[in-house]
Scaffold this motif. Structure first.
Motif, PDB file in Angstrom:
ATOM      1  N   PHE A   1      20.293   6.071  -4.776  1.00  0.00           N
ATOM      2  CA  PHE A   1      20.774   4.960  -5.597  1.00  0.00           C
ATOM      3  C   PHE A   1      22.281   4.768  -5.406  1.00  0.00           C
ATOM      4  N   LEU A   2      23.006   5.881  -5.373  1.00  0.00           N
ATOM      5  CA  LEU A   2      24.463   5.806  -5.238  1.00  0.00           C
ATOM      6  C   LEU A   2      24.891   5.309  -3.856  1.00  0.00           C
ATOM      7  N   GLU A   3      24.038   5.501  -2.857  1.00  0.00           N
ATOM      8  CA  GLU A   3      24.376   5.080  -1.502  1.00  0.00           C
ATOM      9  C   GLU A   3      23.864   3.681  -1.171  1.00  0.00           C
ATOM     10  N   MET A   4      23.203   3.051  -2.129  1.00  0.00           N
ATOM     11  CA  MET A   4      22.649   1.720  -1.862  1.00  0.00           C
ATOM     12  C   MET A   4      23.748   0.684  -1.695  1.00  0.00           C
ATOM     13  N   PRO A   5      23.493  -0.339  -0.847  1.00  0.00           N
ATOM     14  CA  PRO A   5      24.462  -1.430  -0.682  1.00  0.00           C
ATOM     15  C   PRO A   5      24.689  -2.178  -1.994  1.00  0.00           C
ATOM     16  N   LYS A   6      25.817  -2.838  -2.087  1.00  0.00           N
ATOM     17  CA  LYS A   6      26.183  -3.559  -3.297  1.00  0.00           C
ATOM     18  C   LYS A   6      25.120  -4.576  -3.693  1.00  0.00           C
ATOM     19  N   TYR A   7      24.588  -5.296  -2.693  1.00  0.00           N
ATOM     20  CA  TYR A   7      23.590  -6.322  -3.017  1.00  0.00           C
ATOM     21  C   TYR A   7      22.352  -5.707  -3.657  1.00  0.00           C
ATOM     22  N   THR A   8      21.931  -4.560  -3.142  1.00  0.00           N
ATOM     23  CA  THR A   8      20.744  -3.907  -3.689  1.00  0.00           C
ATOM     24  C   THR A   8      20.968  -3.497  -5.136  1.00  0.00           C
TER      25      THR A   8
ATOM     26  N   LYS B   1       9.981   1.909 -14.760  1.00  0.00           N
ATOM     27  CA  LYS B   1       9.373   3.130 -15.291  1.00  0.00           C
ATOM     28  C   LYS B   1      10.205   4.365 -14.967  1.00  0.00           C
ATOM     29  N   HIS B   2      10.845   4.359 -13.816  1.00  0.00           N
ATOM     30  CA  HIS B   2      11.562   5.556 -13.356  1.00  0.00           C
ATOM     31  C   HIS B   2      13.053   5.298 -13.140  1.00  0.00           C
ATOM     32  N   PHE B   3      13.605   4.264 -13.784  1.00  0.00           N
ATOM     33  CA  PHE B   3      14.972   3.861 -13.476  1.00  0.00           C
ATOM     34  C   PHE B   3      16.004   4.939 -13.805  1.00  0.00           C
ATOM     35  N   VAL B   4      15.847   5.625 -14.926  1.00  0.00           N
ATOM     36  CA  VAL B   4      16.820   6.647 -15.322  1.00  0.00           C
ATOM     37  C   VAL B   4      16.923   7.717 -14.247  1.00  0.00           C
ATOM     38  N   ALA B   5      15.774   8.178 -13.782  1.00  0.00           N
ATOM     39  CA  ALA B   5      15.773   9.211 -12.747  1.00  0.00           C
ATOM     40  C   ALA B   5      16.295   8.655 -11.427  1.00  0.00           C
ATOM     41  N   LEU B   6      15.900   7.420 -11.114  1.00  0.00           N
ATOM     42  CA  LEU B   6      16.326   6.820  -9.856  1.00  0.00           C
ATOM     43  C   LEU B   6      17.834   6.597  -9.824  1.00  0.00           C
TER      44      LEU B   6
ATOM     45  N   ASP C   1       0.814  -1.220   0.000  1.00  0.00           N
ATOM     46  CA  ASP C   1       0.000   0.000   0.000  1.00  0.00           C
ATOM     47  C   ASP C   1       0.845   1.268   0.000  1.00  0.00           C
ATOM     48  N   HIS C   2       2.090   1.172   0.466  1.00  0.00           N
ATOM     49  CA  HIS C   2       2.920   2.370   0.620  1.00  0.00           C
ATOM     50  C   HIS C   2       4.098   2.424  -0.347  1.00  0.00           C
ATOM     51  N   ILE C   3       4.138   1.553  -1.297  1.00  0.00           N
ATOM     52  CA  ILE C   3       5.244   1.579  -2.255  1.00  0.00           C
ATOM     53  C   ILE C   3       5.090   2.779  -3.189  1.00  0.00           C
ATOM     54  N   ASP C   4       6.185   3.444  -3.445  1.00  0.00           N
ATOM     55  CA  ASP C   4       6.191   4.569  -4.379  1.00  0.00           C
ATOM     56  C   ASP C   4       7.567   4.636  -5.032  1.00  0.00           C
ATOM     57  N   VAL C   5       7.802   5.700  -5.803  1.00  0.00           N
ATOM     58  CA  VAL C   5       9.068   5.830  -6.525  1.00  0.00           C
ATOM     59  C   VAL C   5      10.250   5.878  -5.565  1.00  0.00           C
ATOM     60  N   ARG C   6      10.072   6.467  -4.401  1.00  0.00           N
ATOM     61  CA  ARG C   6      11.175   6.596  -3.451  1.00  0.00           C
ATOM     62  C   ARG C   6      11.552   5.266  -2.812  1.00  0.00           C
ATOM     63  N   THR C   7      10.596   4.356  -2.689  1.00  0.00           N
ATOM     64  CA  THR C   7      10.849   3.101  -1.964  1.00  0.00           C
ATOM     65  C   THR C   7      10.879   1.870  -2.861  1.00  0.00           C
ATOM     66  N   CYS C   8      10.593   2.033  -4.145  1.00  0.00           N
ATOM     67  CA  CYS C   8      10.425   0.854  -5.004  1.00  0.00           C
ATOM     68  C   CYS C   8      11.703   0.032  -5.146  1.00  0.00           C
ATOM     69  N   LEU C   9      12.870   0.685  -5.215  1.00  0.00           N
ATOM     70  CA  LEU C   9      14.120  -0.058  -5.371  1.00  0.00           C
ATOM     71  C   LEU C   9      14.416  -0.913  -4.143  1.00  0.00           C
ATOM     72  N   THR C  10      14.306  -0.304  -2.983  1.00  0.00           N
ATOM     73  CA  THR C  10      14.569  -1.026  -1.743  1.00  0.00           C
ATOM     74  C   THR C  10      13.572  -2.156  -1.542  1.00  0.00           C
ATOM     75  N   LEU C  11      12.298  -1.892  -1.801  1.00  0.00           N
ATOM     76  CA  LEU C  11      11.271  -2.902  -1.578  1.00  0.00           C
ATOM     77  C   LEU C  11      11.367  -4.042  -2.592  1.00  0.00           C
ATOM     78  N   TYR C  12      11.827  -3.718  -3.811  1.00  0.00           N
ATOM     79  CA  TYR C  12      12.008  -4.801  -4.781  1.00  0.00           C
ATOM     80  C   TYR C  12      13.067  -5.780  -4.288  1.00  0.00           C
ATOM     81  N   CYS C  13      14.191  -5.251  -3.867  1.00  0.00           N
ATOM     82  CA  CYS C  13      15.280  -6.112  -3.386  1.00  0.00           C
ATOM     83  C   CYS C  13      14.879  -6.862  -2.123  1.00  0.00           C
ATOM     84  N   PHE C  14      14.108  -6.195  -1.253  1.00  0.00           N
ATOM     85  CA  PHE C  14      13.649  -6.862  -0.027  1.00  0.00           C
ATOM     86  C   PHE C  14      12.711  -8.010  -0.370  1.00  0.00           C
TER      87      PHE C  14
END
Length: 220
Positions: free
Chosen positions: A203-210, A192-197, A158-171
């Motif tokens: 994105f640059l501060e994300m862990p290697k696994y993510t 949909k928003h990968f270029v901007a993300l 219910d709370h997934i959005d552009v800001r959290t989609c990368l982290t939640l996908y990996c989780f």
């Protein structure tokens, strides 16, 4: 003349007595039915009383400790934990040494998360937010508390959005399956928003696994 009427009077009196007896029997039957009527006490009051017993440490027979606990712990009732967690039910009903221990240490669950899960066992209510939803999910899954697991999934979906989609996908990919509803929804937003993300600081501060999870998404 009087002697001839006596039998009739006696018969009438006997009928009246029998009628009175039947009336009393019916009355007692009704009272018996009423006395066996089930009284449904409000479940909220019942839970509140259990919580009060725990808060005062009355009848508590086990102490749970999370990762940060020293000499302190969370007092509980084994029966309440067993009713809400298959993990604890198996532990307490088996021949495991923990079944007899007064203190049980859970090294993989923080005290804060453990305290909230215990609170849920007593009050059927648990606070879920963006900061605790992932560790809450992992702990509830470990303890086999399915309603809490489902509530965490629902919150994330219910709370997934552009800001959290990368982290939640990996989780979702790490704890469930990439075809889960959460992973599919997160993947769609990420594509949909990968270029901007990819140009953002997060994105640059994300862990290697993510980052590796993201780079393995099809169609990128």
């Amino acid at each position: 003349m009087t002697l001839q009427k006596l039998p009739q009077q006696n018969a009438a009196g006997l009928n009246d007595q029998q009628a009175n007896i039947r009336e009393l029997e019916n009355l007692f039957d009704n009272e018996e039915q009423e006395s066996s009527t089930r009284i449904a006490a409000p479940i909220a009051d019942f839970r509140r009383e259990l919580q009060n017993l725990r808060a005062r440490r009355y009848l508590c027979d086990v102490l749970l400790k999370g990762t940060e606990d020293g000499s302190f712990g969370i007092p509980c009732h084994r029966s309440i934990l067993s009713a809400h967690s298959e993990y604890f039910r198996t532990m307490f009903l088996s021949g495991m040494k923990e079944a007899r221990q007064e203190v049980i240490q859970l090294h993989n669950i923080s005290r804060d998360i453990l305290s909230k899960l215990v609170e849920y066992c007593y009050m059927a209510d648990i606070p879920i937010n963006g900061s605790n939803v992932q560790p809450m999910f992992i702990a509830a899954k470990f303890l086999n508390m399915t309603p809490v697991v489902d509530a965490c999934w629902e919150y994330m979906e219910d709370h997934i959005d552009v800001r959290t989609c990368l982290t939640l996908y990996c989780f979702a990919d790490s704890v469930a399956h990439k075809n889960s509803a959460l992973a599919v929804k997160a993947k769609s937003l990420a594509l949909k928003h990968f270029v901007a993300l990819s140009q953002g600081a997060e994105f640059l501060e994300m862990p290697k696994y993510t980052v590796q999870c993201i780079l393995h998404i099809d169609c990128l």
